[in-house]
Design a protein around this motif. Structure first.
Motif, PDB file in Angstrom:
ATOM      1  N   GLU A  73      75.699  21.211  54.981  1.00  0.00           N
ATOM      2  CA  GLU A  73      76.342  20.081  54.307  1.00  0.00           C
ATOM      3  C   GLU A  73      77.060  20.536  53.033  1.00  0.00           C
ATOM      4  N   ARG A  74      76.460  21.475  52.316  1.00  0.00           N
ATOM      5  CA  ARG A  74      77.084  21.969  51.086  1.00  0.00           C
ATOM      6  C   ARG A  74      78.419  22.630  51.380  1.00  0.00           C
ATOM      7  N   ARG A  75      78.473  23.441  52.421  1.00  0.00           N
ATOM      8  CA  ARG A  75      79.732  24.093  52.772  1.00  0.00           C
ATOM      9  C   ARG A  75      80.747  23.076  53.292  1.00  0.00           C
ATOM     10  N   ASP A  76      80.263  22.067  54.004  1.00  0.00           N
ATOM     11  CA  ASP A  76      81.173  21.019  54.485  1.00  0.00           C
ATOM     12  C   ASP A  76      81.856  20.307  53.322  1.00  0.00           C
ATOM     13  N   SER A  77      81.156  20.166  52.200  1.00  0.00           N
ATOM     14  CA  SER A  77      81.739  19.492  51.042  1.00  0.00           C
ATOM     15  C   SER A  77      82.669  20.406  50.246  1.00  0.00           C
ATOM     16  N   ARG A  78      82.425  21.709  50.339  1.00  0.00           N
ATOM     17  CA  ARG A  78      83.207  22.658  49.554  1.00  0.00           C
ATOM     18  C   ARG A  78      84.464  23.128  50.272  1.00  0.00           C
ATOM     19  N   PHE A  79      84.398  23.218  51.605  1.00  0.00           N
ATOM     20  CA  PHE A  79      85.512  23.726  52.399  1.00  0.00           C
ATOM     21  C   PHE A  79      85.896  22.713  53.471  1.00  0.00           C
ATOM     22  N   LEU A  80      86.946  23.038  54.234  1.00  0.00           N
ATOM     23  CA  LEU A  80      87.357  22.212  55.366  1.00  0.00           C
ATOM     24  C   LEU A  80      86.709  22.766  56.632  1.00  0.00           C
ATOM     25  N   ALA A  81      85.839  21.970  57.245  1.00  0.00           N
ATOM     26  CA  ALA A  81      85.087  22.424  58.414  1.00  0.00           C
ATOM     27  C   ALA A  81      85.898  22.218  59.689  1.00  0.00           C
ATOM     28  N   GLY A 130      68.704  38.787  52.026  1.00  0.00           N
ATOM     29  CA  GLY A 130      69.605  38.828  50.882  1.00  0.00           C
ATOM     30  C   GLY A 130      69.501  37.564  50.050  1.00  0.00           C
ATOM     31  N   THR A 131      69.953  37.657  48.817  1.00  0.00           N
ATOM     32  CA  THR A 131      69.897  36.525  47.898  1.00  0.00           C
ATOM     33  C   THR A 131      70.764  35.369  48.384  1.00  0.00           C
ATOM     34  N   ASP A 132      70.182  34.165  48.366  1.00  0.00           N
ATOM     35  CA  ASP A 132      70.897  32.921  48.705  1.00  0.00           C
ATOM     36  C   ASP A 132      71.322  32.832  50.157  1.00  0.00           C
ATOM     37  N   TRP A 133      70.733  33.631  51.027  1.00  0.00           N
ATOM     38  CA  TRP A 133      71.022  33.475  52.455  1.00  0.00           C
ATOM     39  C   TRP A 133      70.472  32.146  52.958  1.00  0.00           C
ATOM     40  N   PHE A 134      71.170  31.577  53.918  1.00  0.00           N
ATOM     41  CA  PHE A 134      70.719  30.313  54.504  1.00  0.00           C
ATOM     42  C   PHE A 134      69.345  30.479  55.154  1.00  0.00           C
ATOM     43  N   ASP A 135      69.085  31.650  55.740  1.00  0.00           N
ATOM     44  CA  ASP A 135      67.793  31.885  56.379  1.00  0.00           C
ATOM     45  C   ASP A 135      66.635  31.829  55.383  1.00  0.00           C
ATOM     46  N   VAL A 136      66.897  32.127  54.119  1.00  0.00           N
ATOM     47  CA  VAL A 136      65.843  32.023  53.109  1.00  0.00           C
ATOM     48  C   VAL A 136      65.304  30.594  53.056  1.00  0.00           C
ATOM     49  N   ASP A 137      66.208  29.621  53.053  1.00  0.00           N
ATOM     50  CA  ASP A 137      65.800  28.215  53.031  1.00  0.00           C
ATOM     51  C   ASP A 137      65.034  27.837  54.299  1.00  0.00           C
ATOM     52  N   ILE A 138      65.463  28.387  55.431  1.00  0.00           N
ATOM     53  CA  ILE A 138      64.786  28.092  56.694  1.00  0.00           C
ATOM     54  C   ILE A 138      63.364  28.656  56.678  1.00  0.00           C
ATOM     55  N   TRP A 139      63.225  29.890  56.236  1.00  0.00           N
ATOM     56  CA  TRP A 139      61.881  30.500  56.206  1.00  0.00           C
ATOM     57  C   TRP A 139      60.951  29.710  55.279  1.00  0.00           C
ATOM     58  N   ARG A 140      61.455  29.296  54.123  1.00  0.00           N
ATOM     59  CA  ARG A 140      60.623  28.542  53.183  1.00  0.00           C
ATOM     60  C   ARG A 140      60.279  27.163  53.733  1.00  0.00           C
ATOM     61  N   LEU A 141      61.237  26.515  54.363  1.00  0.00           N
ATOM     62  CA  LEU A 141      60.976  25.212  54.956  1.00  0.00           C
ATOM     63  C   LEU A 141      59.884  25.296  56.006  1.00  0.00           C
ATOM     64  N   ASN A 142      59.823  26.410  56.719  1.00  0.00           N
ATOM     65  CA  ASN A 142      58.836  26.594  57.786  1.00  0.00           C
ATOM     66  C   ASN A 142      57.574  27.326  57.320  1.00  0.00           C
ATOM     67  N   ARG A 143      57.436  27.429  55.999  1.00  0.00           N
ATOM     68  CA  ARG A 143      56.237  28.013  55.386  1.00  0.00           C
ATOM     69  C   ARG A 143      55.985  29.445  55.843  1.00  0.00           C
ATOM     70  N   TYR A 190      85.503  27.824  58.566  1.00  0.00           N
ATOM     71  CA  TYR A 190      85.836  27.008  57.405  1.00  0.00           C
ATOM     72  C   TYR A 190      87.197  27.421  56.877  1.00  0.00           C
ATOM     73  N   LEU A 191      87.999  26.430  56.509  1.00  0.00           N
ATOM     74  CA  LEU A 191      89.286  26.664  55.863  1.00  0.00           C
ATOM     75  C   LEU A 191      89.181  26.246  54.407  1.00  0.00           C
ATOM     76  N   SER A 192      90.086  26.748  53.602  1.00  0.00           N
ATOM     77  CA  SER A 192      90.070  26.436  52.177  1.00  0.00           C
ATOM     78  C   SER A 192      90.682  25.056  51.902  1.00  0.00           C
ATOM     79  N   LYS A 193      90.255  24.460  50.810  1.00  0.00           N
ATOM     80  CA  LYS A 193      90.883  23.227  50.322  1.00  0.00           C
ATOM     81  C   LYS A 193      92.005  23.523  49.330  1.00  0.00           C
TER      82      LYS A 193
END
Length: 270
Positions: free
Chosen positions: A87-95, A139-152, A212-215
């Protein structure tokens, strides 16, 4: 009535775009220097999808690290970049809708230390995997980091160049494994022969790469978005993307014995 008007408006813009460009398109795409050869598949999807719609495509390439590519996209300095959809990328770029790997990108197989397979042989469920309390390197700020934490699941981020994770995994104890995409782990194992591919498991979540395309900048014009969106949709419908997946990753998926692996489903953040 509104749907009809929106359809006609979109159709008119697409026709105007085609007339404006005369069928020729110049794209500026990144070569990701810290992600081995993964860019080739996405370059071919973009180029062949547009060529199949009758456009003559020329591509200018720029070699950059992954984080730099995101910054260049935000500034409008490249046409497109492929990223897992959020969702964050959808708001920042053109999906551009439509997954590019048919879910392959959301499947993770583990790169582990040699001789550690017995640890994973006990796992038959996500809870079994949690109970091992093994720390993943990412790596820092990877999307998978959030997934691993969400799944404990324990995870530790590496703040420098993420390629150092391979060396750290091999020589030190910070990480017990490195989760990698099914489309990239074979090349990882070849490049880093001191590591091994875990043989039984695949951790998977419902998320895929999209373009994603740029705005901002010259590539943010509506006609670019309409032409690319139409081309990607037709590439999915025609089987072009399926063909490219088989061409690039079919042998790897077979070598990984993918259908027989135990699937551990993960929740993904929105």
């Amino acid at each position: 009535m509104r749907r009809t008007q929106a359809f006609l408006s979109g159709l008119l813009m697409m026709l105007m775009a085609s007339a404006s460009y005369g069928g020729d398109l110049t794209l500026r795409l990144p070569i990701i220097v810290d992600a081995q050869d993964s860019h080739h598949f996405f370059h071919d999807v973009m180029r062949e999808a547009l060529e199949h719609q009758g456009h003559k495509v020329s591509v200018q390439y720029v070699s950059v690290p992954q984080n730099r590519a995101r910054l260049m996209l935000a500034r409008g300095e490249i046409t497109a970049f492929w990223m897992l959809r959020t969702e964050r990328r959808d708001s920042r770029f053109l999906a551009i809708p439509g997954g590019l790997t048919q879910g392959v990108a959301g499947q993770r197989i583990l790169l582990i230390k040699p001789g550690q397979q017995a640890l994973f042989d006990r796992v038959n469920s996500l809870q079994d995997f949690r109970d091992l309390e093994l720390v993943a390197g990412m790596g820092t700020d990877w999307f998978d980091v959030d997934i691993w934490r969400l799944n404990r699941l324990p995870v530790k981020e590496h703040s420098g160049n993420w390629n150092a994770i391979y060396r750290i995994l091999k020589n030190r104890r910070e990480y017990a494994y490195f989760p990698r995409g099914t489309h990239e782990i074979i090349s990882d194992a070849i490049q880093y022969p001191g590591l091994a591919i875990e043989q039984r498991l695949v951790l998977e979540y419902e998320r895929d790469y999209i373009f994603y395309l740029s705005k901002e900048g010259e590539f943010a014009r509506p006609e670019y978005r309409l032409l690319i969106e139409d081309a990607i949709r037709k590439a999915q419908e025609s089987g072009l993307i399926t063909k490219l997946i088989a061409q690039y990753w079919g042998k790897d998926l077979q070598q990984l014995n993918f259908p027989q692996r135990i699937r551990l489903p993960l929740q993904a953040p929105r």
